[in-house]
Scaffold this motif. Structure first.
Motif, short mmCIF file in Angstrom:
data_model
loop_
_atom_site.label_atom_id
_atom_site.label_comp_id
_atom_site.label_asym_id
_atom_site.label_seq_id
_atom_site.Cartn_x
_atom_site.Cartn_y
_atom_site.Cartn_z
N THR A 466 0.84 -1.20 0.00
CA THR A 466 0.00 0.00 0.00
C THR A 466 0.87 1.25 0.00
O THR A 466 0.64 2.19 -0.78
CB THR A 466 -0.92 0.01 1.23
OG1 THR A 466 -1.81 -1.11 1.15
CG2 THR A 466 -1.74 1.29 1.32
N TYR A 569 -7.39 -3.30 8.31
CA TYR A 569 -7.83 -3.90 7.04
C TYR A 569 -9.17 -3.38 6.58
O TYR A 569 -9.49 -3.42 5.38
CB TYR A 569 -7.86 -5.43 7.17
CG TYR A 569 -6.62 -6.11 6.66
CD1 TYR A 569 -6.45 -6.35 5.29
CD2 TYR A 569 -5.61 -6.51 7.52
CE1 TYR A 569 -5.31 -6.97 4.81
CE2 TYR A 569 -4.45 -7.14 7.05
CZ TYR A 569 -4.31 -7.36 5.70
OH TYR A 569 -3.18 -7.96 5.21
N SER A 571 -10.00 -0.53 6.21
CA SER A 571 -9.79 0.65 5.36
C SER A 571 -9.91 0.32 3.88
O SER A 571 -10.29 1.16 3.08
CB SER A 571 -8.41 1.26 5.65
OG SER A 571 -7.37 0.35 5.29
N TYR A 572 -9.58 -0.92 3.48
CA TYR A 572 -9.65 -1.29 2.07
C TYR A 572 -11.09 -1.38 1.57
O TYR A 572 -11.33 -1.45 0.36
CB TYR A 572 -8.93 -2.62 1.84
CG TYR A 572 -7.45 -2.54 2.13
CD1 TYR A 572 -6.59 -1.82 1.30
CD2 TYR A 572 -6.90 -3.16 3.24
CE1 TYR A 572 -5.23 -1.72 1.57
CE2 TYR A 572 -5.55 -3.08 3.53
CZ TYR A 572 -4.72 -2.36 2.69
OH TYR A 572 -3.38 -2.26 2.97
N GLY A 576 -10.48 3.95 2.37
CA GLY A 576 -9.16 4.26 2.90
C GLY A 576 -9.14 4.67 4.36
O GLY A 576 -8.09 5.05 4.89
N ARG A 613 -6.22 2.03 -3.05
CA ARG A 613 -7.17 1.09 -2.44
C ARG A 613 -7.68 0.08 -3.47
O ARG A 613 -7.73 -1.12 -3.20
CB ARG A 613 -8.34 1.86 -1.83
CG ARG A 613 -9.40 0.99 -1.19
CD ARG A 613 -10.44 1.84 -0.46
NE ARG A 613 -11.06 2.79 -1.34
CZ ARG A 613 -12.06 2.51 -2.19
NH1 ARG A 613 -12.52 1.27 -2.24
NH2 ARG A 613 -12.59 3.44 -2.94
N GLN A 614 -8.03 0.55 -4.65
CA GLN A 614 -8.54 -0.34 -5.69
C GLN A 614 -7.46 -1.31 -6.17
O GLN A 614 -7.73 -2.50 -6.42
CB GLN A 614 -9.08 0.48 -6.86
CG GLN A 614 -10.37 1.21 -6.54
CD GLN A 614 -10.92 1.96 -7.74
OE1 GLN A 614 -10.49 1.76 -8.87
NE2 GLN A 614 -11.90 2.82 -7.49
N LEU A 616 -4.87 -2.44 -4.41
CA LEU A 616 -4.63 -3.45 -3.37
C LEU A 616 -5.77 -4.46 -3.30
O LEU A 616 -5.54 -5.66 -3.09
CB LEU A 616 -4.43 -2.77 -2.02
CG LEU A 616 -2.97 -2.57 -1.58
CD1 LEU A 616 -2.30 -3.93 -1.31
CD2 LEU A 616 -2.17 -1.78 -2.60
N LEU A 617 -7.00 -4.01 -3.49
CA LEU A 617 -8.12 -4.94 -3.48
C LEU A 617 -7.99 -5.94 -4.63
O LEU A 617 -8.24 -7.15 -4.46
CB LEU A 617 -9.45 -4.19 -3.59
CG LEU A 617 -10.18 -3.86 -2.28
CD1 LEU A 617 -11.47 -3.12 -2.56
CD2 LEU A 617 -10.46 -5.12 -1.47
#
Length: 752
Positions: A466, A569, A571-572, A576, A613-614, A616-617
């Motif tokens: 991240t 976690y 936050s994802y 955020g 965020r996107q 990492l998802l």
């Protein structure tokens, strides 16, 4: 007339008649004197009409889930009051028919029955005289109890109760007396009040109990231990039928109905509200800690402190009762099997039996050993004491049992058990929906959600990635698999899990490296962006503790609580913003007045960009679809939208799994409470085998229940075109001939 007088005199000349009259008169005078002295308070204060008018009974604090389902209580006496309008007619009929058939006719005292008790107690000195008690007299006893006196104790208490009963009848209506009685009378298993008894034995509110269930509970009033329906099924059933016959005798039930009801089996749906038993015991223990602190800051309207155990508070929590049940079922199914595999893998070479240093260390930490040393006991005396065998309750996945064990035997037994922690929260608020702090609260009080901090292993890697993506490192940046020895950190050489020699000329993208949890690349990514940026990133995610400032940080050597990790976690799935898991939404007093409310604690600022965020998802989706968590698809057949991350620490001490679905964050941990004991092999101890199956079984159960469709059928937001474009690259790339020619397989360098 003179003849009549003469006859009377003649009778009284008989010495036996004379003595009977004298003795009877003395007894009567004694009874009158005793009654007056009790009335005047010479044997202790008798509650006045004013006292009775303002009866205040201790009430259990109720703990409710998010849908108002009762999940537990805090109490000294398990009492939960209910109104007369909630009492079914057949319950009242059963009570009156069995305990006081002339209840609606007398003024609190059944004089004939009471006189019989007085004679038996005083003349025959029968300690078991009993009888004579009306419902009102029993209520007087329930409300104010009895005291022991040196002589005539039963008589004095009966007189007191008769005075109080008269006063109760002058203050309250018959309906109110019935209500007070049923709210205070003791039932089996240390349960006070009909509502608490109904919930405990039949798992339903009193207004829903059947005729047979009502008769069963009323039947226990004669002797609540002797007729305990949980312990003495047949005895309780026979007593229930006696109650049904009484209802027939007094016209509350037809004879035809008696045949029907008396032939029915005794069916219980028992729910214990014992602090160590029942649903969510770790959650209830944690909430209790919080309540004790909260109540210290609150005052009653009278300026007094609230009492958690006596004031009948109503605590509304975030927990989902049904989800909690499924979580506990999933945990038990997996952990019982894993424990068998764990013990089997060690065979006869288990550390809890063969490792003398480990055992000695565990023994030295025992509270009783420290106590013996303080008392000046010798080592021989201490050893002898620890080897003394005695029967003790022992936990086993096959069922609890009693074994004849010494303290050392018991220690060895419990050293072998794997434990667990599992937390599910709503990502946008932090509301805790399921909370499993260990395998069994009765034997393992230590809470692995709120108390424990363990190395988090590879579940830390997404934070590193991240920080990297948020600091403009492209998702399609390639890093080599080859090993690097860091000379400025004691020649530390991170390696990847698994067997076999890796091709040092293969390069992975960030997505491929994270989804396959590649250690060598995680350290290189950390080196690329710098440790300070990762530490700062983690701090913005709500993890405030000091973390190791060294390269091994990338591999999860940091010890973090499961609770803090779950909040980070979230936050994802929450734009955020991290959250702090919370348990209580509001507290009411026993009258329903709100005395405290609580709001979610959500980070005010985004810890990273929407783009990061996107990305990492998508990377963590790959972990589930084709990486280290792919068995969610292949073995467990889950088709839900899931992103996740597995984690395994050094020497297989800790196994982790993070499961993200659009509306729920769930993290599971598995390991041994003793840090010196790990899994025998990585194949057994890796997070995908030790921790992931709890999540998998949990979601299998959620998928079968349409009540959870909002969770199980939820879809992730569609990533932006930019994110999809930046992730559109080959997952691996092999070095060209020239680069391979000059590339060292095990490079040495300093970490910068």
């Amino acid at each position: 007339m003179s003849t009549y007088i003469s006859s009377v005199k003649k009778v009284f000349r008989n010495k036996w008649i004379k003595w009977i009259v004298i003795v009877s008169s003395l007894i009567l005078l004694f009874l009158i004197g005793l009654y007056v002295s009790i009335y005047l308070g010479l044997f202790g204060k008798v509650p006045t009409v004013d006292d009775i008018s303002s009866i205040k009974q201790e009430q259990a604090t109720q703990l409710l889930d998010k849908d108002q389902t009762l999940i537990g209580k805090y109490y000294i006496y398990d009492r939960q009051p209910i109104a007369y309008t909630d009492l079914p007619k057949h319950l009242i009929d059963a009570l009156v028919a069995t305990e006081d058939s002339r209840f609606y006719e007398h003024d609190g005292i059944d004089n004939i029955s009471l006189m019989r008790v007085f004679v038996k107690s005083l003349i025959l000195r029968d300690k078991t005289a009993g009888g004579g008690s009306t419902i009102t007299l029993q209520l007087a006893k329930n409300l104010y109890g009895r005291k022991h006196y040196a002589i005539f104790s039963m008589l004095i208490n009966k007189f007191k109760e008769s005075i109080v009963a008269k006063r109760i009848e002058s203050v309250y209506s018959k309906e109110e007396i019935i209500t007070l009685y049923l709210n205070t009378v003791p039932f089996s298993d240390n349960t006070y009040g009909i509502e608490s008894a109904s919930l405990k034995f039949f798992n339903k509110s009193v207004n829903d109990i059947s005729i047979n269930e009502a008769a069963t509970l009323v039947g226990t009033l004669k002797a609540n231990t002797y007729y305990n329906p949980r312990v003495y099924t047949e005895r309780s059933r026979n007593r229930r039928n006696v109650v049904l016959k009484q209802m027939v005798n007094y016209g509350y039930l037809s004879k035809d109905s008696l045949d029907y009801y008396s032939k029915q089996e005794q069916r219980l749906d028992y729910r214990s509200f014992n602090h160590d038993l029942g649903i969510a015991p770790y959650f209830r223990a944690e909430v209790k800690k919080q309540l004790e602190s909260i109540l210290d800051t609150l005052k009653t309207p009278d300026g007094e402190k609230y009492d958690l155990y006596k004031d009948g508070l109503i605590v509304h929590t975030t927990l989902d009762f049904k989800m909690q049940q499924l979580a506990e079922m999933a945990m038990k199914e997996h952990m019982s099997k894993l424990q068998t595999d764990f013990e089997k893998s060690y065979g006869n070479d288990s550390p809890w039996n063969k490792n003398s240093k480990l055992l000695e260390s565990a023994i030295s930490k025992l509270a009783k050993v420290k106590y013996y040393k303080e008392k000046g006991w010798s080592q021989t005396q201490i050893k002898d004491s620890l080897q003394l065998k005695r029967p003790i309750d022992v936990f086993s996945w096959r069922g609890d049992t009693i074994k004849n064990l010494s303290t050392i035997d018991s220690l060895k037994h419990y050293l072998k058990f794997l434990n667990t922690g599992m937390l599910s929260i709503e990502p946008t608020t932090g509301a805790v929906r399921a909370y499993v702090g260990g395998i069994d609260y009765r034997y393992f009080k230590y809470d692995h959600i709120s108390q424990s901090e363990r190395q988090v292993g590879s579940t830390f890697k997404p934070f590193v990635y991240t920080a990297a993506i948020d600091n403009n490192l492209s998702p399609c940046t390639y890093f080599s698999l080859n090993k690097v020895t860091y000379t400025d950190y004691d020649n530390w050489t991170p390696t990847n899990s698994g067997s076999g020699e890796e091709d040092p000329y293969i390069n992975y993208t960030l997505e491929n490296a994270l989804s396959n949890s590649v250690n060598t690349i995680s350290v290189k990514v950390l080196e690329e962006i710098g440790i300070p940026k990762v530490l700062e990133q983690v701090k913005t995610l709500g993890i405030s503790k000091t973390l190791p400032n060294e390269p091994s940080l990338a591999l999860g050597v940091a010890e973090i609580s499961l609770k803090d990790l779950t909040g980070a976690y979230a936050s994802y799935l929450n734009k955020g913003k991290s959250v702090k898991p919370y348990y209580i939404t509001k507290i009411e007093d026993k009258f329903g007045n709100v005395i405290a409310t609580f709001e979610p604690e959500i980070s005010k600022e985004e810890a990273y960009s929407a783009y990061t965020r996107q990305v990492l998802l998508e990377m963590m989706k790959s972990t589930v679809n084709k990486g280290t968590a792919r068995r969610l698809r292949s073995t467990y057949g889950l088709e839900n939208e899931i992103a996740g991350k597995t984690g395994t620490t050094q020497d297989n001490k800790d196994g982790w799994f993070v499961g993200l679905t659009p509306n729920l964050v769930t993290i599971t941990w598995v390991g041994n409470d003793n840090h010196a004991i790990g899994f025998k092999s990585t194949s057994l101890g890796q997070g995908s085998n030790s921790a992931l199956p709890i999540f998998a079984k949990f979601y299998q159960k959620l998928n079968k229940d349409t009540d959870f469709n909002s969770i199980t059928k939820a879809q992730f937001e569609k990533p932006s075109e930019q994110v999809l474009s930046d992730l559109d690259c080959e997952p691996t790339k092999r070095d060209g001939f020239i680069k391979r020619l000059f590339k060292k397989k095990n490079k040495k360098k300093s970490f910068h």
